[in-house]
Design a protein around this motif. Structure first.
Motif, PDB file in Angstrom:
ATOM      1  N   ILE A  25      66.380   6.159   7.976  1.00  0.00           N
ATOM      2  CA  ILE A  25      67.214   5.274   8.792  1.00  0.00           C
ATOM      3  C   ILE A  25      66.760   3.845   8.511  1.00  0.00           C
ATOM      4  O   ILE A  25      65.564   3.561   8.527  1.00  0.00           O
ATOM      5  N   VAL A  26      67.696   2.963   8.258  1.00  0.00           N
ATOM      6  CA  VAL A  26      67.380   1.541   8.093  1.00  0.00           C
ATOM      7  C   VAL A  26      68.175   0.775   9.147  1.00  0.00           C
ATOM      8  O   VAL A  26      69.397   0.923   9.245  1.00  0.00           O
ATOM      9  N   LEU A  27      67.459  -0.011   9.939  1.00  0.00           N
ATOM     10  CA  LEU A  27      68.076  -0.841  10.973  1.00  0.00           C
ATOM     11  C   LEU A  27      68.138  -2.273  10.455  1.00  0.00           C
ATOM     12  O   LEU A  27      67.135  -2.826   9.997  1.00  0.00           O
ATOM     13  N   HIS A  28      69.321  -2.856  10.502  1.00  0.00           N
ATOM     14  CA  HIS A  28      69.538  -4.244  10.078  1.00  0.00           C
ATOM     15  C   HIS A  28      69.771  -5.091  11.333  1.00  0.00           C
ATOM     16  O   HIS A  28      70.672  -4.800  12.118  1.00  0.00           O
ATOM     17  N   THR A  29      68.949  -6.125  11.517  1.00  0.00           N
ATOM     18  CA  THR A  29      69.094  -6.982  12.693  1.00  0.00           C
ATOM     19  C   THR A  29      69.976  -8.184  12.353  1.00  0.00           C
ATOM     20  O   THR A  29      70.121  -8.531  11.177  1.00  0.00           O
ATOM     21  N   VAL A  38      61.396   7.212   8.396  1.00  0.00           N
ATOM     22  CA  VAL A  38      61.592   8.370   7.527  1.00  0.00           C
ATOM     23  C   VAL A  38      61.187   9.625   8.281  1.00  0.00           C
ATOM     24  O   VAL A  38      60.210   9.617   9.036  1.00  0.00           O
ATOM     25  N   GLY A  39      61.929  10.698   8.072  1.00  0.00           N
ATOM     26  CA  GLY A  39      61.600  11.983   8.678  1.00  0.00           C
ATOM     27  C   GLY A  39      61.840  13.119   7.708  1.00  0.00           C
ATOM     28  O   GLY A  39      62.758  13.064   6.883  1.00  0.00           O
ATOM     29  N   LEU A  40      61.009  14.137   7.796  1.00  0.00           N
ATOM     30  CA  LEU A  40      61.113  15.312   6.927  1.00  0.00           C
ATOM     31  C   LEU A  40      61.254  16.571   7.773  1.00  0.00           C
ATOM     32  O   LEU A  40      60.755  16.632   8.898  1.00  0.00           O
ATOM     33  N   ALA A  41      61.912  17.572   7.205  1.00  0.00           N
ATOM     34  CA  ALA A  41      62.009  18.875   7.854  1.00  0.00           C
ATOM     35  C   ALA A  41      62.061  19.952   6.780  1.00  0.00           C
ATOM     36  O   ALA A  41      62.712  19.775   5.747  1.00  0.00           O
ATOM     37  N   LEU A  42      61.342  21.034   7.015  1.00  0.00           N
ATOM     38  CA  LEU A  42      61.412  22.169   6.114  1.00  0.00           C
ATOM     39  C   LEU A  42      62.727  22.901   6.323  1.00  0.00           C
ATOM     40  O   LEU A  42      63.232  22.983   7.438  1.00  0.00           O
ATOM     41  N   GLY A  56      66.118  13.135  13.497  1.00  0.00           N
ATOM     42  CA  GLY A  56      65.388  12.858  14.736  1.00  0.00           C
ATOM     43  C   GLY A  56      63.999  12.314  14.459  1.00  0.00           C
ATOM     44  O   GLY A  56      63.537  11.385  15.127  1.00  0.00           O
ATOM     45  N   ARG A  57      63.330  12.884  13.469  1.00  0.00           N
ATOM     46  CA  ARG A  57      61.996  12.395  13.107  1.00  0.00           C
ATOM     47  C   ARG A  57      62.063  11.003  12.502  1.00  0.00           C
ATOM     48  O   ARG A  57      61.171  10.176  12.738  1.00  0.00           O
ATOM     49  N   ALA A  58      63.104  10.703  11.744  1.00  0.00           N
ATOM     50  CA  ALA A  58      63.277   9.356  11.195  1.00  0.00           C
ATOM     51  C   ALA A  58      63.492   8.350  12.320  1.00  0.00           C
ATOM     52  O   ALA A  58      62.951   7.240  12.289  1.00  0.00           O
ATOM     53  N   LEU A  59      64.268   8.717  13.328  1.00  0.00           N
ATOM     54  CA  LEU A  59      64.485   7.831  14.476  1.00  0.00           C
ATOM     55  C   LEU A  59      63.188   7.601  15.242  1.00  0.00           C
ATOM     56  O   LEU A  59      62.910   6.483  15.695  1.00  0.00           O
ATOM     57  N   GLU A  64      58.626   3.812  16.477  1.00  0.00           N
ATOM     58  CA  GLU A  64      57.235   3.362  16.381  1.00  0.00           C
ATOM     59  C   GLU A  64      57.141   2.029  15.646  1.00  0.00           C
ATOM     60  O   GLU A  64      56.383   1.142  16.051  1.00  0.00           O
ATOM     61  N   GLU A  65      57.922   1.879  14.576  1.00  0.00           N
ATOM     62  CA  GLU A  65      57.897   0.622  13.823  1.00  0.00           C
ATOM     63  C   GLU A  65      58.391  -0.547  14.675  1.00  0.00           C
ATOM     64  O   GLU A  65      57.825  -1.641  14.654  1.00  0.00           O
ATOM     65  N   LEU A  66      59.448  -0.330  15.457  1.00  0.00           N
ATOM     66  CA  LEU A  66      59.976  -1.393  16.317  1.00  0.00           C
ATOM     67  C   LEU A  66      58.976  -1.784  17.400  1.00  0.00           C
ATOM     68  O   LEU A  66      58.798  -2.975  17.690  1.00  0.00           O
TER      69      LEU A  66
END
Length: 84
Positions: A25-29, A38-42, A56-59, A64-66
């Motif tokens: 997911i990339v958020l542009h302000t 970034v999120g990963l799932a098996l 969901g993991r990417a969000l 956390e970054e925000l």
């Protein structure tokens, strides 16, 4: 009187591999900043479930970054040394 809404936009990409799904997911302000998560799932079940989980993991990663960026800006405004 309220100010006009400032638009923030998201780009989401999902890559499906044989055994895992990766979402970004990339958020542009409005002021030109970008934040990414970034999120990963098996892939152990239905393809769509892995996509939901990776997204969901990417969000969560983006959240956390925000929070880290907000904390760093508040530290600068308060004259504190940023966390290392």
């Amino acid at each position: 009187m309220s100010q006009p809404a400032k638009m923030w936009s998201f780009d989401a990409a999902i890559e499906r591999g044989a055994h895992r799904t990766r979402a970004q997911i990339v958020l542009h302000t409005p002021d030109g900043h970008e934040f990414s998560g970034v999120g990963l799932a098996l892939r152990t079940g239905p393809e769509q479930v892995a996509s939901y989980l990776a997204l969901g993991r990417a969000l969560s990663d983006l959240t956390e970054e925000l929070v880290e960026a907000a904390t760093a800006e508040l530290d600068v405004e308060a004259g504190r040394t940023p966390h290392t």
